[in-house]
Scaffold this active site. Structure first.
Site, mmCIF file in Angstrom:
data_model
loop_
_atom_site.group_PDB
_atom_site.id
_atom_site.type_symbol
_atom_site.label_atom_id
_atom_site.label_comp_id
_atom_site.label_asym_id
_atom_site.label_seq_id
_atom_site.Cartn_x
_atom_site.Cartn_y
_atom_site.Cartn_z
ATOM 1 N N GLY A 111 0.899 -1.142 0.228
ATOM 2 C CA GLY A 111 -0.336 -0.041 0.162
ATOM 3 C C GLY A 111 0.557 1.449 -0.330
ATOM 4 O O GLY A 111 -0.041 2.054 0.399
ATOM 5 N N GLU A 142 20.802 5.489 -7.360
ATOM 6 C CA GLU A 142 19.695 4.531 -8.013
ATOM 7 C C GLU A 142 19.117 5.195 -8.683
ATOM 8 O O GLU A 142 19.294 3.983 -9.851
ATOM 9 C CB GLU A 142 18.778 4.382 -6.684
ATOM 10 C CG GLU A 142 17.824 2.962 -6.989
ATOM 11 C CD GLU A 142 16.945 2.443 -5.655
ATOM 12 O OE1 GLU A 142 16.503 2.093 -6.022
ATOM 13 O OE2 GLU A 142 17.465 3.583 -4.667
ATOM 14 N N GLN A 148 13.492 6.505 -46.608
ATOM 15 C CA GLN A 148 13.929 7.851 -46.874
ATOM 16 C C GLN A 148 12.838 8.105 -45.371
ATOM 17 O O GLN A 148 13.658 8.583 -44.313
ATOM 18 C CB GLN A 148 13.530 9.372 -47.575
ATOM 19 C CG GLN A 148 13.415 10.337 -46.576
ATOM 20 C CD GLN A 148 13.040 10.977 -47.568
ATOM 21 O OE1 GLN A 148 11.824 11.747 -47.408
ATOM 22 N NE2 GLN A 148 13.991 12.585 -48.391
ATOM 23 N N THR A 208 8.772 7.077 -9.213
ATOM 24 C CA THR A 208 8.356 6.952 -11.077
ATOM 25 C C THR A 208 8.278 8.555 -12.006
ATOM 26 O O THR A 208 9.198 9.593 -11.412
ATOM 27 C CB THR A 208 6.510 7.297 -11.029
ATOM 28 O OG1 THR A 208 6.326 8.430 -10.277
ATOM 29 C CG2 THR A 208 5.751 5.841 -10.738
#
Length: 382
Positions: A130, A245, A282, A368
């Site tokens: 949660g 990280e 192209q 995120t």
């Protein structure tokens, strides 16, 4: 474009890693994907090469070279060979820094030789069902009882949790009204401790060779001697390592975007459509030219940030900028490259399909893209 991140020792290390990956990883990679993890023996091979102990002091069997650029080389060479190394980067880039920074002398003597040799595998258990990115909302508790903590709770999305011998668990040891960030502590749970169980292995969209599991702790008695750092200081500790990280994710994103570009260039030169190579159209040229320009821009940003990280000068906001830009660039690059493969790009036998699936998580884990934007906005005073 010219890069100025590495020196001669890093390039010698690159040659060693490149040869090792070609010999030991590429021929076995398909089997690892089917099994959903890399075998323990692989970590021991890396340990014998000295790869896992680069940053660990020499007295414990390491090389004593705490230089993030070796970690960068490792990721770049894996991507170059169109493979990943399972949970290796998590162990080296995300988890090992906590041991290096906060383990006391007795803990170093107990754990560092095994970490350097690849005989002790690790995981870090932060995320709960949660909480997601809200670390201050952690509900796993650890209550002090004499010389032990009694640990209760559950964690999910734990990378490397299946084989881990040592799991750093973030638990709440106290509550302070008005300060949700206070009272979090790092405890090292060891394999075999009563009450520590591993749940199901989660079936993911991508990164198949990196096991991800659920963990449960039911009245687990963790010795106080297994605490990393000070009680209640974990939120601060976690914040200090977040820039590295996030850089680790960015390094992989750029390396894999470049790998996608290279494999697509090779493919369009060989693939014939309407009697002509796909490369002769192209649209193909323009798409790959645009991808190349974006990848080079991301590489330049990343290299500057790597040097700042090594110098100890990379800010949290700049790490967020790098992660946001590099992962979003990866997403666009891999998508455009897959399109040029046509229907074959959707087939698992082509590496571009795995690169596409693996790329999706980079905009989610380690914070995120939306969280990165919040951090950047705060640095702008917004």
């Amino acid at each position: 474009m010219r890069r100025d991140v590495s020196d001669g020792e890093h390039e010698d290390f690159r040659k060693l890693v490149r040869e090792f990956v070609a010999r030991e990883v590429v021929p076995r990679y398909a089997a690892w994907e089917r099994e959903g993890r890399v075998p323990r023996s692989f970590f021991e091979q890396l340990g014998s090469l000295g790869v896992l102990g680069m940053a660990i002091p020499e007295k414990y069997g390491g090389a004593g070279r705490e230089d993030y650029r070796y970690n960068v080389v490792l990721q770049e060479e894996a991507a170059r060979a169109l493979v990943t190394l399972g949970t290796v980067r998590t162990q080296l880039d995300v988890i090992l820094p906590y041991f290096l920074a906060y383990a006391d002398e007795a803990q170093r003597a107990r754990w560092f030789p095994g970490l350097a040799a690849g005989k002790l595998l690790t995981a870090i258990a932060m995320t709960e069902p949660g909480t997601g990115s809200d670390l201050a909302g952690i509900r796993t508790t650890a209550v002090r009882d004499g010389e032990t903590y009694v640990l209760n709770g559950a964690k999910t999305f734990i990378t490397g949790g299946l084989l881990a011998d040592l799991v750093i668990v973030v638990a709440r040891t106290s509550t302070e009204p008005g300060n949700r960030r206070a009272g979090l502590t790092l405890l090292v749970v060891e394999d075999g401790m009563p009450g520590f169980t591993r749940g199901r292995v989660l079936d993911k969209l991508g990164i198949k060779v990196q096991d991800t599991v659920e963990l449960a702790f039911d009245e687990v008695r963790v010795p106080v001697s297994n605490r990393l750092g000070e009680e209640g200081a974990a939120f601060h500790y976690l914040g200090r390592n977040l820039p590295q990280e996030r850089m680790t994710v960015a390094v992989g994103s750029v390396a894999q975007a470049r790998a996608a570009l290279d494999t697509t260039v090779d493919y369009v030169r060989e693939r014939q459509v309407f009697g002509k190579p796909v490369a002769s159209f192209q649209n193909t040229k323009f798409e790959l030219a645009a991808v190349s320009a974006e990848v080079e821009a991301a590489q330049a940003l990343l290299d500057r940030a790597v040097l700042e990280l090594v110098a100890g000068e990379l800010s949290g906001a700049d790490a967020a900028r790098v992660k946001l830009f590099c992962t979003e660039t990866q997403a666009r690059a891999v998508d455009r490259c897959l399109q040029l493969f046509g229907g074959y790009g959707y087939m698992a036998e082509y590496p571009i399909s795995r690169l596409y699936a693996d790329a999706r998580i980079t905009r989610i884990y380690a914070g995120t893209s939306e969280v990165m934007k919040v951090i950047i906005a705060k640095s702008l005073g917004l």
